[in-house]
Motif scaffolding. Structure first.
Motif, PDB file in Angstrom:
ATOM      1  N   SER A  15      50.275  36.469  28.321  1.00 26.41           N
ATOM      2  CA  SER A  15      49.121  36.840  27.510  1.00 26.41           C
ATOM      3  C   SER A  15      48.556  35.628  26.786  1.00 26.41           C
ATOM      4  CB  SER A  15      49.524  37.931  26.515  1.00 26.41           C
ATOM      5  OG  SER A  15      48.433  38.287  25.721  1.00 26.41           O
ATOM      6  N   LYS A  16      49.422  34.850  26.149  1.00 30.32           N
ATOM      7  CA  LYS A  16      48.998  33.646  25.427  1.00 30.32           C
ATOM      8  C   LYS A  16      48.408  32.625  26.395  1.00 30.32           C
ATOM      9  CE  LYS A  16      49.119  31.055  21.620  1.00 30.32           C
ATOM     10  NZ  LYS A  16      48.276  31.309  20.493  1.00 30.32           N
ATOM     11  N   LEU A  17      49.032  32.459  27.520  1.00 31.20           N
ATOM     12  CA  LEU A  17      48.587  31.507  28.527  1.00 31.20           C
ATOM     13  C   LEU A  17      47.187  31.839  29.042  1.00 31.20           C
ATOM     14  CD1 LEU A  17      49.706  29.102  30.334  1.00 31.20           C
ATOM     15  CD2 LEU A  17      50.204  30.883  32.003  1.00 31.20           C
ATOM     16  N   LEU A  18      46.901  33.127  29.208  1.00 31.83           N
ATOM     17  CA  LEU A  18      45.615  33.545  29.765  1.00 31.83           C
ATOM     18  C   LEU A  18      44.510  33.687  28.726  1.00 31.83           C
ATOM     19  CD1 LEU A  18      46.861  36.213  32.311  1.00 31.83           C
ATOM     20  CD2 LEU A  18      46.013  33.908  32.809  1.00 31.83           C
ATOM     21  N   GLN A  19      44.861  33.981  27.495  1.00 23.94           N
ATOM     22  CA  GLN A  19      43.838  34.274  26.500  1.00 23.94           C
ATOM     23  C   GLN A  19      43.507  33.116  25.575  1.00 23.94           C
ATOM     24  OE1 GLN A  19      44.789  37.866  24.404  1.00 23.94           O
ATOM     25  NE2 GLN A  19      45.052  39.039  26.275  1.00 23.94           N
ATOM     26  N   ARG A  71      45.685  42.907  34.044  1.00 20.41           N
ATOM     27  CA  ARG A  71      45.552  43.686  32.811  1.00 20.41           C
ATOM     28  C   ARG A  71      45.140  42.839  31.608  1.00 20.41           C
ATOM     29  NH1 ARG A  71      51.597  44.105  32.832  1.00 20.41           N
ATOM     30  NH2 ARG A  71      52.186  42.518  31.329  1.00 20.41           N
ATOM     31  N   GLU A  72      45.222  41.524  31.717  1.00 23.04           N
ATOM     32  CA  GLU A  72      44.900  40.640  30.594  1.00 23.04           C
ATOM     33  C   GLU A  72      43.476  40.109  30.719  1.00 23.04           C
ATOM     34  OE1 GLU A  72      46.613  39.827  27.911  1.00 23.04           O
ATOM     35  OE2 GLU A  72      48.437  40.865  28.484  1.00 23.04           O
ATOM     36  N   PRO A  73      42.690  40.183  29.665  1.00 22.73           N
ATOM     37  CA  PRO A  73      41.403  39.489  29.708  1.00 22.73           C
ATOM     38  C   PRO A  73      41.682  37.990  29.684  1.00 22.73           C
ATOM     39  CG  PRO A  73      41.792  40.405  27.527  1.00 22.73           C
ATOM     40  CD  PRO A  73      42.918  40.868  28.401  1.00 22.73           C
ATOM     41  N   CYS A  74      40.961  37.244  30.495  1.00 26.90           N
ATOM     42  CA  CYS A  74      41.253  35.808  30.544  1.00 26.90           C
ATOM     43  C   CYS A  74      39.997  35.009  30.835  1.00 26.90           C
ATOM     44  CB  CYS A  74      42.332  35.508  31.578  1.00 26.90           C
ATOM     45  SG  CYS A  74      41.997  36.107  33.220  1.00 26.90           S
ATOM     46  N   GLY A  75      40.002  33.800  30.382  1.00 25.02           N
ATOM     47  CA  GLY A  75      38.898  32.889  30.622  1.00 25.02           C
ATOM     48  C   GLY A  75      39.040  32.190  31.951  1.00 25.02           C
ATOM     49  N   ALA A  76      37.977  31.494  32.338  1.00 23.61           N
ATOM     50  CA  ALA A  76      37.948  30.835  33.634  1.00 23.61           C
ATOM     51  C   ALA A  76      38.966  29.703  33.728  1.00 23.61           C
ATOM     52  CB  ALA A  76      36.551  30.306  33.912  1.00 23.61           C
ATOM     53  N   ILE A  77      39.091  28.909  32.686  1.00 26.14           N
ATOM     54  CA  ILE A  77      39.997  27.754  32.749  1.00 26.14           C
ATOM     55  C   ILE A  77      41.457  28.198  32.846  1.00 26.14           C
ATOM     56  CG2 ILE A  77      40.789  25.677  31.541  1.00 26.14           C
ATOM     57  CD1 ILE A  77      37.953  25.474  32.784  1.00 26.14           C
ATOM     58  N   PRO A  78      41.929  29.118  32.005  1.00 28.61           N
ATOM     59  CA  PRO A  78      43.317  29.582  32.188  1.00 28.61           C
ATOM     60  C   PRO A  78      43.555  30.206  33.560  1.00 28.61           C
ATOM     61  CG  PRO A  78      42.520  30.214  30.023  1.00 28.61           C
ATOM     62  CD  PRO A  78      41.344  29.678  30.778  1.00 28.61           C
ATOM     63  N   LEU A  79      42.580  30.974  34.043  1.00 30.31           N
ATOM     64  CA  LEU A  79      42.730  31.604  35.359  1.00 30.31           C
ATOM     65  C   LEU A  79      42.756  30.555  36.463  1.00 30.31           C
ATOM     66  CD1 LEU A  79      43.059  34.284  36.814  1.00 30.31           C
ATOM     67  CD2 LEU A  79      40.565  34.473  36.891  1.00 30.31           C
ATOM     68  N   ARG A 104      41.819  41.896  44.077  1.00 31.33           N
ATOM     69  CA  ARG A 104      40.380  42.241  44.164  1.00 31.33           C
ATOM     70  C   ARG A 104      39.843  42.614  42.793  1.00 31.33           C
ATOM     71  NH1 ARG A 104      42.054  45.073  48.618  1.00 31.33           N
ATOM     72  NH2 ARG A 104      41.695  47.082  47.645  1.00 31.33           N
ATOM     73  N   GLN A 105      40.620  43.359  42.028  1.00 27.55           N
ATOM     74  CA  GLN A 105      40.201  43.751  40.679  1.00 27.55           C
ATOM     75  C   GLN A 105      40.006  42.520  39.793  1.00 27.55           C
ATOM     76  OE1 GLN A 105      43.035  46.169  38.546  1.00 27.55           O
ATOM     77  NE2 GLN A 105      41.914  45.979  36.636  1.00 27.55           N
ATOM     78  N   VAL A 106      40.937  41.569  39.857  1.00 29.88           N
ATOM     79  CA  VAL A 106      40.823  40.344  39.061  1.00 29.88           C
ATOM     80  C   VAL A 106      39.572  39.574  39.471  1.00 29.88           C
ATOM     81  CG1 VAL A 106      41.874  38.104  38.554  1.00 29.88           C
ATOM     82  CG2 VAL A 106      43.298  40.158  38.601  1.00 29.88           C
ATOM     83  N   VAL A 107      39.360  39.440  40.770  1.00 28.87           N
ATOM     84  CA  VAL A 107      38.187  38.702  41.251  1.00 28.87           C
ATOM     85  C   VAL A 107      36.902  39.387  40.773  1.00 28.87           C
ATOM     86  CG1 VAL A 107      36.877  38.063  43.328  1.00 28.87           C
ATOM     87  CG2 VAL A 107      39.344  37.648  43.215  1.00 28.87           C
ATOM     88  N   MET A 108      36.832  40.677  40.891  1.00 27.59           N
ATOM     89  CA  MET A 108      35.600  41.391  40.534  1.00 27.59           C
ATOM     90  C   MET A 108      35.374  41.452  39.026  1.00 27.59           C
ATOM     91  SD  MET A 108      34.603  41.753  43.496  1.00 27.59           S
ATOM     92  CE  MET A 108      33.178  42.750  43.552  1.00 27.59           C
ATOM     93  N   THR A 109      36.426  41.494  38.225  1.00 24.74           N
ATOM     94  CA  THR A 109      36.242  41.642  36.779  1.00 24.74           C
ATOM     95  C   THR A 109      36.286  40.336  36.016  1.00 24.74           C
ATOM     96  OG1 THR A 109      38.596  42.096  36.444  1.00 24.74           O
ATOM     97  CG2 THR A 109      37.147  44.004  36.714  1.00 24.74           C
ATOM     98  N   HIS A 110      37.113  39.387  36.441  1.00 22.87           N
ATOM     99  CA  HIS A 110      37.288  38.156  35.670  1.00 22.87           C
ATOM    100  C   HIS A 110      36.608  36.942  36.298  1.00 22.87           C
ATOM    101  CE1 HIS A 110      40.026  40.275  33.144  1.00 22.87           C
ATOM    102  NE2 HIS A 110      41.007  40.325  34.024  1.00 22.87           N
ATOM    103  N   VAL A 111      36.425  36.954  37.595  1.00 27.63           N
ATOM    104  CA  VAL A 111      35.968  35.741  38.272  1.00 27.63           C
ATOM    105  C   VAL A 111      34.457  35.716  38.481  1.00 27.63           C
ATOM    106  CG1 VAL A 111      36.220  34.348  40.372  1.00 27.63           C
ATOM    107  CG2 VAL A 111      38.207  35.487  39.398  1.00 27.63           C
ATOM    108  N   MET A 112      33.867  36.826  38.817  1.00 30.97           N
ATOM    109  CA  MET A 112      32.462  36.841  39.214  1.00 30.97           C
ATOM    110  C   MET A 112      31.486  36.435  38.116  1.00 30.97           C
ATOM    111  SD  MET A 112      32.268  37.202  42.268  1.00 30.97           S
ATOM    112  CE  MET A 112      33.373  37.520  43.573  1.00 30.97           C
ATOM    113  N   THR A 113      31.907  36.466  36.875  1.00 24.10           N
ATOM    114  CA  THR A 113      31.001  36.110  35.789  1.00 24.10           C
ATOM    115  C   THR A 113      31.103  34.630  35.408  1.00 24.10           C
ATOM    116  OG1 THR A 113      32.665  36.773  34.161  1.00 24.10           O
ATOM    117  CG2 THR A 113      31.033  38.425  34.808  1.00 24.10           C
ATOM    118  N   ASN A 114      31.951  33.868  36.065  1.00 24.50           N
ATOM    119  CA  ASN A 114      32.132  32.449  35.756  1.00 24.50           C
ATOM    120  C   ASN A 114      31.112  31.590  36.499  1.00 24.50           C
ATOM    121  OD1 ASN A 114      34.459  32.839  34.120  1.00 24.50           O
ATOM    122  ND2 ASN A 114      35.641  33.188  35.976  1.00 24.50           N
TER     123      ASN A 114
END
Length: 168
Positions: A15-19, A71-79, A104-114
Motif C-alpha cells: 500500500s505504501k509502495l503504491l500510494q 485493489r490499491e489506488p496507485c500513481g503512474a510512477i509507483p506502478l 485487465r482491471q489494473v490496466v483499465m482503471t489505473h493505467v489508461m489515464t496516465n
C-alpha cells in the motif's frame, strides 16, 4: 517467510509502495533521469522474497501481488516500478485466468489515464510479466487474448515486429 510476513508485505508495505509517490523522489545529488533508490530496490526485494518461498507459495505470492495492485489506488510512477520488477523476476507459472482479469482491471482503471509514455511502458512491462508468469495449463486462450487486447497498440505496446510481439 511466514504467512503473516507475506500479508504484511502485500498489505501495508505494498500500500505504501503504491500510494506514496514521494518515495520515488530523487535524492539530493542524484542525476536527472536516474532511477530512484526505491525503484532500484523493488526487484531485489521481490526476488529475495520469492527465494524464501516454496514453489506453491511463490505462485500464490505472485497472484497476491496482482490482487494487491488491483485493489490499491496507485500513481503512474509507483506502478511503473512495480510492473518493471514483475517483468524482471525469474519466470514462475503462477497466473491463471482470474489473475489476467485482475491485470485487465489494473490496466483499465489505473493505467489508461496516465500520459502516453508511462502508459506504454507500464503496459509493456505487464505484457512481459504475463509472458513470464502465465501458467499455460490454467490460462485460456480467450482470457490471454482479452488481456493482450486491452494493451494499447497506439502506446507502443504489442506492435508487430517488436521483440515483445515476438515473445508473446
Amino acid at each position: 517467510i511466514t504467512m503473516g510476513f507475506t500479508q504484511f508485505i502485500l498489505g501495508p508495505v505494498m500500500s505504501k509502495l503504491l500510494q506514496d509517490t514521494s518515495l520515488y523522489n530523487r535524492l539530493e545529488g542524484e542525476k536527472l533521469g536516474s532511477c530512484p533508490v526505491i525503484g532500484q530496490a523493488i526487484l531485489p526485494f521481490l526476488t529475495k522474497c520469492l527465494d524464501m518461498l516454496g514453489s506453491a507459495e511463490k505462485a500464490q505470492f505472485m497472484q497476491d501481488i496482482i490482487t494487491a495492485l488491483s485493489r490499491e489506488p496507485c500513481g503512474a510512477i509507483p506502478l511503473l516500478y512495480a510492473t518493471q520488477a514483475l517483468a524482471s523476476v525469474p519466470p514462475i507459472p503462477a497466473w491463471g485466468d482470474a489473475t489476467l482479469a485482475q491485470i485487465r482491471q489494473v490496466v483499465m482503471t489505473h493505467v489508461m489515464t496516465n500520459n502516453i509514455t508511462l502508459r506504454g511502458a507500464i503496459q509493456c512491462y505487464f505484457a512481459q510479466a504475463i509472458c513470464n508468469m502465465a501458467d499455460v495449463e490454467q490460462v485460456s486462450l480467450q482470457q490471454l487474448a482479452s488481456t493482450l487486447a486491452c494493451l494499447e497498440r497506439d502506446d507502443g505496446c504489442m506492435v508487430r515486429g517488436t521483440s515483445l510481439w515476438g515473445q508473446v
